[in-house]
Write an enzyme that holds these catalytic residues in place. Structure first.
Site, PDB file in Angstrom:
ATOM      1  N   CYS A  43      -7.628   5.921  13.248  1.00  0.00           N
ATOM      2  CA  CYS A  43      -8.850   6.548  13.740  1.00  0.00           C
ATOM      3  C   CYS A  43      -9.492   5.733  14.853  1.00  0.00           C
ATOM      4  O   CYS A  43     -10.265   6.261  15.644  1.00  0.00           O
ATOM      5  CB  CYS A  43      -9.859   6.700  12.624  1.00  0.00           C
ATOM      6  N   GLN A  86      -6.743   8.338   0.781  1.00  0.00           N
ATOM      7  CA  GLN A  86      -5.436   7.663   0.750  1.00  0.00           C
ATOM      8  C   GLN A  86      -4.900   7.500  -0.669  1.00  0.00           C
ATOM      9  O   GLN A  86      -3.847   6.883  -0.868  1.00  0.00           O
ATOM     10  CB  GLN A  86      -5.534   6.285   1.442  1.00  0.00           C
ATOM     11  N   THR A 146     -13.694  13.541   6.995  1.00  0.00           N
ATOM     12  CA  THR A 146     -14.837  13.021   7.759  1.00  0.00           C
ATOM     13  C   THR A 146     -16.077  13.832   7.408  1.00  0.00           C
ATOM     14  O   THR A 146     -17.160  13.272   7.125  1.00  0.00           O
ATOM     15  CB  THR A 146     -14.547  13.094   9.274  1.00  0.00           C
ATOM     16  N   THR A 148     -17.442  30.292   8.304  1.00  0.00           N
ATOM     17  CA  THR A 148     -16.302  31.029   7.754  1.00  0.00           C
ATOM     18  C   THR A 148     -15.202  30.046   7.362  1.00  0.00           C
ATOM     19  O   THR A 148     -14.840  29.170   8.147  1.00  0.00           O
ATOM     20  CB  THR A 148     -15.772  32.037   8.801  1.00  0.00           C
ATOM     21  N   SER A 193      -8.651  15.036   1.821  1.00  0.00           N
ATOM     22  CA  SER A 193      -8.247  15.546   3.136  1.00  0.00           C
ATOM     23  C   SER A 193      -6.887  16.227   3.031  1.00  0.00           C
ATOM     24  O   SER A 193      -6.000  15.738   2.319  1.00  0.00           O
ATOM     25  CB  SER A 193      -8.170  14.383   4.128  1.00  0.00           C
ATOM     26  N   GLY A 194      -6.705  17.328   3.761  1.00  0.00           N
ATOM     27  CA  GLY A 194      -5.448  18.077   3.697  1.00  0.00           C
ATOM     28  C   GLY A 194      -4.304  17.425   4.455  1.00  0.00           C
ATOM     29  O   GLY A 194      -3.166  17.431   4.010  1.00  0.00           O
ATOM     30  N   ASN A 228      -7.417   2.369   3.798  1.00  0.00           N
ATOM     31  CA  ASN A 228      -6.447   2.984   4.697  1.00  0.00           C
ATOM     32  C   ASN A 228      -5.734   1.991   5.599  1.00  0.00           C
ATOM     33  O   ASN A 228      -4.677   2.287   6.136  1.00  0.00           O
ATOM     34  CB  ASN A 228      -7.121   4.071   5.560  1.00  0.00           C
TER      35      ASN A 228
HETATM   36  N1  PLP Z   1     -11.180   8.389   4.898  1.00  0.00           N
HETATM   37  C1  PLP Z   1     -10.043   7.684   4.978  1.00  0.00           C
HETATM   38  C2  PLP Z   1      -9.804   6.558   4.024  1.00  0.00           C
HETATM   39  C3  PLP Z   1      -9.099   7.987   5.959  1.00  0.00           C
HETATM   40  O1  PLP Z   1      -7.964   7.278   6.040  1.00  0.00           O
HETATM   41  C4  PLP Z   1      -9.377   9.036   6.868  1.00  0.00           C
HETATM   42  C5  PLP Z   1      -8.445   9.349   7.977  1.00  0.00           C
HETATM   43  O2  PLP Z   1      -7.887   8.485   8.600  1.00  0.00           O
HETATM   44  C6  PLP Z   1     -10.566   9.763   6.719  1.00  0.00           C
HETATM   45  C7  PLP Z   1     -11.449   9.401   5.729  1.00  0.00           C
HETATM   46  C8  PLP Z   1     -10.909  10.908   7.626  1.00  0.00           C
HETATM   47  O3  PLP Z   1     -10.166  12.044   7.230  1.00  0.00           O
HETATM   48  P1  PLP Z   1     -10.068  13.324   8.181  1.00  0.00           P
HETATM   49  O4  PLP Z   1      -9.065  12.995   9.226  1.00  0.00           O
HETATM   50  O5  PLP Z   1      -9.593  14.413   7.245  1.00  0.00           O
HETATM   51  O6  PLP Z   1     -11.410  13.609   8.717  1.00  0.00           O
END
Ligand code: PLP
Length: 384
Positions: free
Chosen positions: A332, A188, A79, A246, A208-209, A158
């Site tokens: 989300c 994804q 995000t 940090t 994303s981790g 996603n």
């Molecule tokens: N982008 C996509 C395509 C996602 O599926 C997601 C999470 O669902 C994100 C961004 C956001 O990632 P994060 O949870 O690491 O902020």
């Protein structure tokens, strides 16, 4: 492939929302929290030890996308990476060029950021898929012009697993408008499909981790050498001044450990999941009232279906009562329809009853059997 890190009791089929951290990621985070807990900015040895963990993770993540360590900026998650990409690049390149082009099926972290930029003098053009539910590079190129500073296009959607033609689009855009900055949200796709910065013609890539068994609260933005991104978070000038604060050493170390674990087996894992998708689709074919919303050639990791006539949330909780976890729409949005399915032509009752099953290479056919059995039962017992 073993199920070493998956709980035996539950059937977890919501891996696009988040994945269970692998043992290596957990061990790396614990090491960073118990032994190497210094601040990477400190000049003494404790600081250096923490810095070495961050450097090691940076190298692993960079190498996984064919980049150099210098190209990786750590963030708190995708995000933030998406915010940094859109806000940072539009601040750097959008003083005169006020147009941003995005796909109409982006994650909220791109869509909402673009909407916010619109309040600040930018114009966002959202490119929808064509009637056939597919994207074509030409539609993005036609949406771009000399006023465009940035194009943002996710690699794998996603909600449906649809694979967008990022490489074709970005190379065509760069040929015609070399000054446009190209950004792709690869959340994804990373560790699932080949993600190579140069091959994708991408200037910026979000990762994303926690979607790759690494852990929550960490992400990265790949920034191509020479591409400018103005900071969104200012302060102590960590991460070369692009992202102050940090560094979350434990989560960065966990992210790096997960990448190191997965890199050698990406192709093998893909084959395994493709087999699982075929198995699942075959079984779903035998359940009356179930329609498949994902394209055949989508990422096998995400399968979107509709239990037509049964509201997603009600079916989701029915499955949950049997310890089977799936998602309705996108995770989300907490069950709220994002509008993305509609863009792909999935509307009304079919969208209201959409469920997302998202797998990992540790998913088993037995788990899919349990899911299908429960879904069958739900089709009979659940009232719309
Ligand atoms: N982008 C996509 C395509 C996602 O599926 C997601 C999470 O669902 C994100 C961004 C956001 O990632 P994060 O949870 O690491 O902020």
């Amino acid at each position: 492939m073993t199920k070493e890190w998956i709980t035996e009791m539950e059937v977890y089929l919501d891996n696009a929302a988040t994945t269970k951290p692998c043992a290596e990621a957990v061990a790396a985070a614990v090491e960073a929290m118990t032994e190497k807990y210094g601040n990477p900015s400190s000049l003494h040895r404790a600081g250096l030890n923490a810095q070495l963990l961050v450097d090691d993770a940076r190298k692993a993540i960079a190498s996984a996308i064919g980049a150099e360590s210098d190209n990786i900026c750590f963030t708190s998650g995708a995000t933030e990476s998406n915010n940094l990409a859109l806000r940072g690049a539009s601040a750097a390149y959008g003083r005169k060029r006020k147009k941003i082009v995005i796909s109409a099926v982006e994650h909220a972290s791109v869509e909402e950021t673009a909407a916010d930029l619109e309040k600040n003098g930018f114009v966002a053009v959202r490119v929808p898929p064509r009637e056939d539910g597919r994207y074509y590079a030409a539609d993005f190129v036609n949406a771009c012009d000399d006023d465009t500073c940035l194009i943002s296009m996710m690699y794998v959607n996603n909600e449906t697993g649809y694979i967008l033609p990022v490489k074709e689009t970005f190379s065509a855009v760069k040929r015609r408008f070399p000054g446009i900055i190209t950004h792709t949200d690869c959340v994804q796709a990373f560790m699932k499909l080949p993600v190579r910065a140069n091959a994708l013609c991408a200037d910026l890539i979000s990762l994303s981790g926690h979607k790759i068994h690494g852990g929550k609260g960490v992400g990265a933005l790949y920034i191509k050498k020479g591409v400018r991104v103005l900071p969104v978070v200012t302060g102590g000038k960590q991460e070369k001044g692009i992202r102050s604060g940090t560094e979350s050493v434990p989560m960065i170390a966990a992210f790096g450990a997960a990448v190191k674990k997965l890199v050698p087996t990406i192709a093998e894992r893909y084959e395994k999941v493709a087999g699982l998708k075929a198995y699942l689709l075959d079984k779903l074919g035998g359940i009356e009232g179930v329609a498949v919303n994902s394209p055949e050639d989508g990422s096998p990791y995400v399968v979107n279906i509709s239990a037509v006539g049964k509201r997603s949330e009600i079916m989701l909780h029915f499955l949950e009562s049997k310890e089977i976890y799936v998602s309705s729409g996108s995770a989300c949005s907490k069950g709220q329809q994002s509008g993305v399915l509609g863009q792909f032509g999935i509307r009304d009752k079919r969208a209201d009853s959409a469920l997302r099953i998202s797998m990992t290479a540790e998913t088993t056919e037995e788990e899919l059997d349990l899911f299908c059995e429960a879904l069958c039962e739900g089709m009979e017992k659940v009232r719309g």
